[in-house]
Design a protein around this motif. Structure first.
Motif, PDB file in Angstrom:
ATOM      1  N   GLU A  82     -12.126 -38.708 -16.625  1.00  0.00           N
ATOM      2  CA  GLU A  82     -11.352 -39.099 -17.798  1.00  0.00           C
ATOM      3  C   GLU A  82     -10.384 -38.017 -18.228  1.00  0.00           C
ATOM      4  OE1 GLU A  82     -14.740 -41.987 -19.809  1.00  0.00           O
ATOM      5  OE2 GLU A  82     -14.170 -40.103 -20.766  1.00  0.00           O
ATOM      6  N   ASP A  83     -10.748 -36.762 -17.947  1.00  0.00           N
ATOM      7  CA  ASP A  83      -9.891 -35.642 -18.337  1.00  0.00           C
ATOM      8  C   ASP A  83      -9.018 -35.174 -17.200  1.00  0.00           C
ATOM      9  OD1 ASP A  83     -10.854 -35.597 -20.898  1.00  0.00           O
ATOM     10  OD2 ASP A  83     -12.559 -34.316 -20.361  1.00  0.00           O
ATOM     11  N   GLY A  84      -8.891 -35.954 -16.117  1.00  0.00           N
ATOM     12  CA  GLY A  84      -8.110 -35.528 -14.966  1.00  0.00           C
ATOM     13  C   GLY A  84      -6.677 -35.240 -15.336  1.00  0.00           C
ATOM     14  N   GLU A 136      -2.313 -24.863 -18.257  1.00  0.00           N
ATOM     15  CA  GLU A 136      -2.516 -25.786 -19.374  1.00  0.00           C
ATOM     16  C   GLU A 136      -3.040 -27.138 -18.914  1.00  0.00           C
ATOM     17  OE1 GLU A 136       0.870 -27.292 -21.858  1.00  0.00           O
ATOM     18  OE2 GLU A 136       0.102 -25.783 -23.268  1.00  0.00           O
ATOM     19  N   ALA A 137      -2.881 -27.432 -17.622  1.00  0.00           N
ATOM     20  CA  ALA A 137      -3.405 -28.688 -17.089  1.00  0.00           C
ATOM     21  C   ALA A 137      -4.918 -28.665 -16.954  1.00  0.00           C
ATOM     22  CB  ALA A 137      -2.771 -28.990 -15.737  1.00  0.00           C
ATOM     23  N   GLY A 138      -5.544 -27.516 -17.225  1.00  0.00           N
ATOM     24  CA  GLY A 138      -6.989 -27.412 -17.167  1.00  0.00           C
ATOM     25  C   GLY A 138      -7.531 -26.964 -15.834  1.00  0.00           C
ATOM     26  N   VAL A 139      -6.673 -26.503 -14.928  1.00  0.00           N
ATOM     27  CA  VAL A 139      -7.108 -26.067 -13.603  1.00  0.00           C
ATOM     28  C   VAL A 139      -7.160 -24.541 -13.556  1.00  0.00           C
ATOM     29  CG1 VAL A 139      -6.572 -26.059 -11.143  1.00  0.00           C
ATOM     30  CG2 VAL A 139      -6.145 -28.102 -12.502  1.00  0.00           C
ATOM     31  N   VAL A 140      -8.286 -24.012 -13.121  1.00  0.00           N
ATOM     32  CA  VAL A 140      -8.424 -22.578 -12.872  1.00  0.00           C
ATOM     33  C   VAL A 140      -8.631 -22.398 -11.374  1.00  0.00           C
ATOM     34  CG1 VAL A 140      -9.731 -20.486 -13.334  1.00  0.00           C
ATOM     35  CG2 VAL A 140      -9.400 -22.169 -15.153  1.00  0.00           C
ATOM     36  N   SER A 141      -7.730 -21.672 -10.729  1.00  0.00           N
ATOM     37  CA  SER A 141      -7.773 -21.477  -9.278  1.00  0.00           C
ATOM     38  C   SER A 141      -8.065 -20.019  -8.965  1.00  0.00           C
ATOM     39  CB  SER A 141      -6.439 -21.878  -8.641  1.00  0.00           C
ATOM     40  OG  SER A 141      -6.168 -23.241  -8.854  1.00  0.00           O
ATOM     41  N   PHE A 142      -8.807 -19.812  -7.890  1.00  0.00           N
ATOM     42  CA  PHE A 142      -9.140 -18.467  -7.432  1.00  0.00           C
ATOM     43  C   PHE A 142      -8.451 -18.230  -6.096  1.00  0.00           C
ATOM     44  CE2 PHE A 142     -12.338 -19.532 -10.437  1.00  0.00           C
ATOM     45  CZ  PHE A 142     -12.751 -18.346 -11.020  1.00  0.00           C
ATOM     46  N   TYR A 143      -7.800 -17.083  -5.978  1.00  0.00           N
ATOM     47  CA  TYR A 143      -7.076 -16.727  -4.771  1.00  0.00           C
ATOM     48  C   TYR A 143      -7.606 -15.404  -4.230  1.00  0.00           C
ATOM     49  CZ  TYR A 143      -3.712 -20.133  -6.538  1.00  0.00           C
ATOM     50  OH  TYR A 143      -3.118 -21.264  -7.015  1.00  0.00           O
ATOM     51  N   ARG A 144      -7.812 -15.364  -2.926  1.00  0.00           N
ATOM     52  CA  ARG A 144      -8.135 -14.109  -2.266  1.00  0.00           C
ATOM     53  C   ARG A 144      -6.823 -13.457  -1.859  1.00  0.00           C
ATOM     54  NH1 ARG A 144     -10.790 -16.008   1.574  1.00  0.00           N
ATOM     55  NH2 ARG A 144      -9.271 -15.831   3.263  1.00  0.00           N
ATOM     56  N   SER A 145      -6.627 -12.216  -2.237  1.00  0.00           N
ATOM     57  CA  SER A 145      -5.344 -11.556  -1.992  1.00  0.00           C
ATOM     58  C   SER A 145      -5.441 -10.599  -0.818  1.00  0.00           C
ATOM     59  CB  SER A 145      -4.901 -10.779  -3.237  1.00  0.00           C
ATOM     60  OG  SER A 145      -5.820  -9.758  -3.538  1.00  0.00           O
ATOM     61  N   ASN A 146      -4.313 -10.462  -0.113  1.00  0.00           N
ATOM     62  CA  ASN A 146      -4.184  -9.417   0.892  1.00  0.00           C
ATOM     63  C   ASN A 146      -2.869  -8.708   0.638  1.00  0.00           C
ATOM     64  OD1 ASN A 146      -2.140 -11.066   2.034  1.00  0.00           O
ATOM     65  ND2 ASN A 146      -3.690 -12.180   3.217  1.00  0.00           N
ATOM     66  N   GLU A 147      -2.302  -8.060   1.605  1.00  0.00           N
ATOM     67  CA  GLU A 147      -1.119  -7.246   1.376  1.00  0.00           C
ATOM     68  C   GLU A 147       0.104  -8.065   1.007  1.00  0.00           C
ATOM     69  OE1 GLU A 147      -0.487  -4.784   4.729  1.00  0.00           O
ATOM     70  OE2 GLU A 147      -2.212  -3.493   4.347  1.00  0.00           O
ATOM     71  N   SER A 148       0.207  -9.295   1.459  1.00  0.00           N
ATOM     72  CA  SER A 148       1.444 -10.026   1.246  1.00  0.00           C
ATOM     73  C   SER A 148       1.267 -11.466   0.804  1.00  0.00           C
ATOM     74  CB  SER A 148       2.287 -10.019   2.531  1.00  0.00           C
ATOM     75  OG  SER A 148       1.576 -10.675   3.566  1.00  0.00           O
ATOM     76  N   LEU A 186     -11.085 -27.781 -15.996  1.00  0.00           N
ATOM     77  CA  LEU A 186     -11.559 -27.793 -17.370  1.00  0.00           C
ATOM     78  C   LEU A 186     -10.852 -28.910 -18.124  1.00  0.00           C
ATOM     79  CD1 LEU A 186     -11.342 -23.941 -17.945  1.00  0.00           C
ATOM     80  CD2 LEU A 186     -13.322 -25.247 -17.175  1.00  0.00           C
ATOM     81  N   SER A 187     -11.103 -29.022 -19.401  1.00  0.00           N
ATOM     82  CA  SER A 187     -10.434 -30.065 -20.181  1.00  0.00           C
ATOM     83  C   SER A 187      -8.943 -29.775 -20.276  1.00  0.00           C
ATOM     84  CB  SER A 187     -11.044 -30.143 -21.583  1.00  0.00           C
ATOM     85  OG  SER A 187     -10.957 -28.899 -22.242  1.00  0.00           O
ATOM     86  N   GLN A 188      -8.131 -30.802 -20.091  1.00  0.00           N
ATOM     87  CA  GLN A 188      -6.684 -30.647 -20.067  1.00  0.00           C
ATOM     88  C   GLN A 188      -6.152 -30.300 -21.447  1.00  0.00           C
ATOM     89  OE1 GLN A 188      -4.658 -34.023 -18.577  1.00  0.00           O
ATOM     90  NE2 GLN A 188      -2.619 -33.111 -18.696  1.00  0.00           N
ATOM     91  N   GLY A 189      -5.169 -29.395 -21.480  1.00  0.00           N
ATOM     92  CA  GLY A 189      -4.505 -29.035 -22.723  1.00  0.00           C
ATOM     93  C   GLY A 189      -5.220 -27.981 -23.536  1.00  0.00           C
ATOM     94  N   ALA A 190      -6.445 -27.587 -23.111  1.00  0.00           N
ATOM     95  CA  ALA A 190      -7.183 -26.582 -23.871  1.00  0.00           C
ATOM     96  C   ALA A 190      -6.742 -25.179 -23.476  1.00  0.00           C
ATOM     97  CB  ALA A 190      -8.681 -26.738 -23.614  1.00  0.00           C
ATOM     98  N   SER A 191      -6.938 -24.238 -24.377  1.00  0.00           N
ATOM     99  CA  SER A 191      -6.665 -22.848 -24.048  1.00  0.00           C
ATOM    100  C   SER A 191      -7.706 -22.367 -23.048  1.00  0.00           C
ATOM    101  CB  SER A 191      -6.700 -21.986 -25.313  1.00  0.00           C
ATOM    102  OG  SER A 191      -7.976 -22.089 -25.934  1.00  0.00           O
ATOM    103  N   VAL A 213     -15.292 -18.408 -17.409  1.00  0.00           N
ATOM    104  CA  VAL A 213     -14.097 -19.231 -17.600  1.00  0.00           C
ATOM    105  C   VAL A 213     -14.387 -20.166 -18.763  1.00  0.00           C
ATOM    106  CG1 VAL A 213     -12.533 -20.899 -16.582  1.00  0.00           C
ATOM    107  CG2 VAL A 213     -13.503 -19.095 -15.171  1.00  0.00           C
ATOM    108  N   GLY A 214     -13.665 -20.019 -19.841  1.00  0.00           N
ATOM    109  CA  GLY A 214     -13.987 -20.782 -21.027  1.00  0.00           C
ATOM    110  C   GLY A 214     -12.800 -21.426 -21.692  1.00  0.00           C
ATOM    111  N   THR A 215     -13.086 -22.508 -22.431  1.00  0.00           N
ATOM    112  CA  THR A 215     -12.128 -23.108 -23.351  1.00  0.00           C
ATOM    113  C   THR A 215     -12.634 -22.836 -24.759  1.00  0.00           C
ATOM    114  OG1 THR A 215     -13.272 -25.244 -23.299  1.00  0.00           O
ATOM    115  CG2 THR A 215     -11.555 -24.867 -21.663  1.00  0.00           C
TER     116      THR A 215
END
Length: 591
Positions: free
Chosen positions: A29-31, A474-486, A496-501, A515-517
């Motif tokens: 419902e919160d997609g 703000e769309a409610g998506v938290v993504s995790f990225y593994r970083s390398n040199e470039s 998470l819920s859309q539009g929330a901080s 990770v919180g709202t």
């Protein structure tokens, strides 16, 4: 049904869901709503819409590294990156390279509406935007390109510092608070920045000569010029051509003080050394790059070209070389830097290219609007043309002046465009409150990659070891990225819920991340190190949801103890969670 949807959602995050991503996503419902590529807001440096055309999208399907979680991530791999060179002494402005990475042949592209983030090589066109509160009629670069003079309605001449910081700042400005008077240049319509002086003209029946040294005082005034719409300094001299609505082009010789720092009203004198009379307003004047030719265009559509020879202590010698008649008013003139081409445009809805060797028309580019301005790049590779519509067209002078790019300005109707002396920027002004400076080279391209999000980014946090980046939007998506040199590789995502901080906080030992709202807290950690038994199977990224705490009081701050054991949640109340006790609350203070 809500419970089943939530369970399916958790199963997806933990790696059990296969082939049900779209089904689960649509059930939620919160997609987050699907968003077209046109709604993307770049994370890096505010690139204009044209820059988005440069992003080549290739979907990553490597499930072993989970490079693109189907809930909303997209990775675009690149092979090259560029070194930061904003303060380098020498900048090689590869204009054809800039154009080639912005313009692509029309082709079918993959629908990107399902993705939340884009990752690509840092090749965006960067826009500096300066708010002025009114229309800006024209600009002029200093000869070394370190400053930009601007003429905004109801302002005196203002000067922008473009080199001391990556953020451009107006260093000198003064707003007009008195009515416009004659023999002043309160409403500036033309600026010419020469080797020794700055000349400005406009509606005030005068041309002002300013010192090029801050605070840019007016050191001389040429009165009785009428409305001045165009000014041009002759190369390496103090000879100034003035286009007037008094149906004339006047040429003045300005005596220069021996010491520019000692310029005073008494030390500067102007002498009118030649006058070209016409039968209509003179709208445009322009000396050729070597100063040997003067072009004059008027409202009647006449363009005249004169040879110009300066004679010491005598009036200059002018002889008409050629003459052209267009169907409507000539509004602007410009030369290619080698003097081979003369560009003319105006109310005939066309830009005409004249060969200066034979003085014949070699090319005509028609538009559906009049041409307000023409600006040739200083390397001569491209020409900027605009007027009457909210766009600037870039033509390739090396390919028969074919249209190679259209810069959409989203409502701003441009009045002028000026290339930086080294072609690093294109400064645009017009019928709007903003001045836009579009970066046209790779001079400030950051080494590595950039991220783009469909909605505003609310929080970005690196893990303590710097190897993982968490990004929440703000769309409610938290993504995790593994970083390398470039580059960055997507490893995990949570919705998470859309539009929330969104608040993100890593534990100092990097064993978990909060990770919180405003009223919900998700605790994410290594799925194989759950505190109480193996309740959760590991995902391919090694991350999993350890616990979800709901119905919290309004939460504003998350703080984690230096030893990573205790977590403080601060809002309407203060709660202390114990990581060693499955993140249960061990202490609470209300009010």
């Amino acid at each position: 049904e809500t419970y089943e949807t939530f369970v399916n959602y958790l199963e997806y995050f933990l790696g059990k869901a296969t082939g049900k991503v779209e089904e689960n996503f649509n059930k939620c419902e919160d997609g987050a709503k699907k968003t077209s590529l046109q709604d993307f807001s770049p994370l890096a440096c505010g690139a204009i819409e044209a820059a988005r055309n440069a992003v080549e999208v290739t979907r990553q399907n490597d499930e072993s590294t989970n490079q693109a979680s189907a809930i909303g991530s997209k990775v675009v791999q690149r092979n090259h990156s560029f070194t930061e060179t904003i303060h380098a002494k020498v900048v090689d402005p590869h204009m054809p390279s800039w154009i080639s990475h912005l313009v692509k042949e029309e082709e079918e592209t993959e629908d990107l509406s399902e993705y939340f983030f884009l990752l690509g090589e840092s090749r965006t066109v960067i826009v500096h935007e300066i708010m002025r509160g009114n229309w800006t009629w024209c600009t002029a670069w200093s000869p070394d390109g370190s400053r930009l003079a601007i003429a905004t309605e109801n302002h005196h001449l203002a000067v922008i510092d473009t080199t001391s910081s990556t953020v451009w700042r107006v260093k000198y400005d003064k707003r007009i608070t008195i009515p416009t008077k004659n023999h002043t240049t309160h409403s500036i319509r033309s600026i010419a920045w020469g080797d020794q002086f700055i000349a400005i003209g406009g509606t005030g029946n005068a041309v002002s000569i300013l010192s090029p040294i801050e605070p840019y005082p007016i050191i001389h005034t040429i009165k009785g010029t009428g409305f001045v719409g165009s000014l041009s300094w002759r190369l390496n001299s103090t000879i100034l051509a003035v286009a007037s609505r008094e149906d004339k082009c006047s040429i003045y010789f300005i005596t220069a003080a021996a010491d520019k720092t000692a310029c005073t009203l008494q030390s500067i004198v102007s002498q009118e050394i030649y006058t070209i009379t016409r039968k209509d307003w003179v709208n445009a004047v322009s000396f050729s790059p070597n100063g040997s030719i003067l072009a004059v265009g008027d409202r009647g559509g006449k363009l005249s070209v004169y040879s110009f020879e300066a004679i010491p202590n005598k009036s200059p010698t002018l002889e008409k070389i050629s003459h052209f008649k267009f169907s409507a008013s000539v509004l602007d003139l410009d030369w290619s830097p080698d003097g081979k081409w003369l560009y003319a445009g105006g109310e005939d809805f066309a830009m005409t290219v004249l060969d200066t060797a034979e003085w014949e028309v070699v090319h005509t580019m028609h538009r559906d609007r009049w041409i307000q301005f023409i600006s040739s790049s200083h390397r001569g590779t491209h020409v900027a043309v605009g007027g009457g519509a909210s766009e600037v067209t870039i033509l390739d002078a090396l390919d028969d002046w074919k249209k190679t790019l259209s810069i959409e300005l989203k409502g701003l109707v441009p009045l002028s465009a000026k290339w930086h002396p080294k072609d690093q920027f294109l400064a645009l002004t017009g019928q709007d409150n903003s001045i836009l400076a579009i970066e046209t080279t790779n001079a400030r391209h950051i080494k590595g990659h950039y991220l783009q999000s469909i909605s505003p980014v609310l929080q970005v946090e690196f893990s303590p070891n710097g190897q993982t980046l968490a990004v929440g939007n703000e769309a409610g998506v938290v993504s995790f990225y593994r970083s390398n040199e470039s580059s960055f590789v997507t490893t995990y995502e949570i919705f998470l819920s859309q539009g929330a901080s969104v608040a993100i906080a890593w534990s100092p030992n990097a064993s978990y991340v909060m990770v919180g709202t405003s009223n919900t807290l998700s605790i994410i950690g290594q799925a194989n190190s759950v505190v109480k038994g193996d309740k959760l199977p590991p995902s391919s990224s090694g991350l999993g949801i350890r616990k979800v705490i709901r119905d919290l009081d309004a939460m504003s701050t998350i703080s984690i103890h230096g030893g990573s054991r205790f977590v403080a949640l601060v809002g309407e109340s203060i709660s202390i969670l114990d990581a060693a006790n499955d993140f249960n609350c061990v202490k609470r203070w209300d009010d």
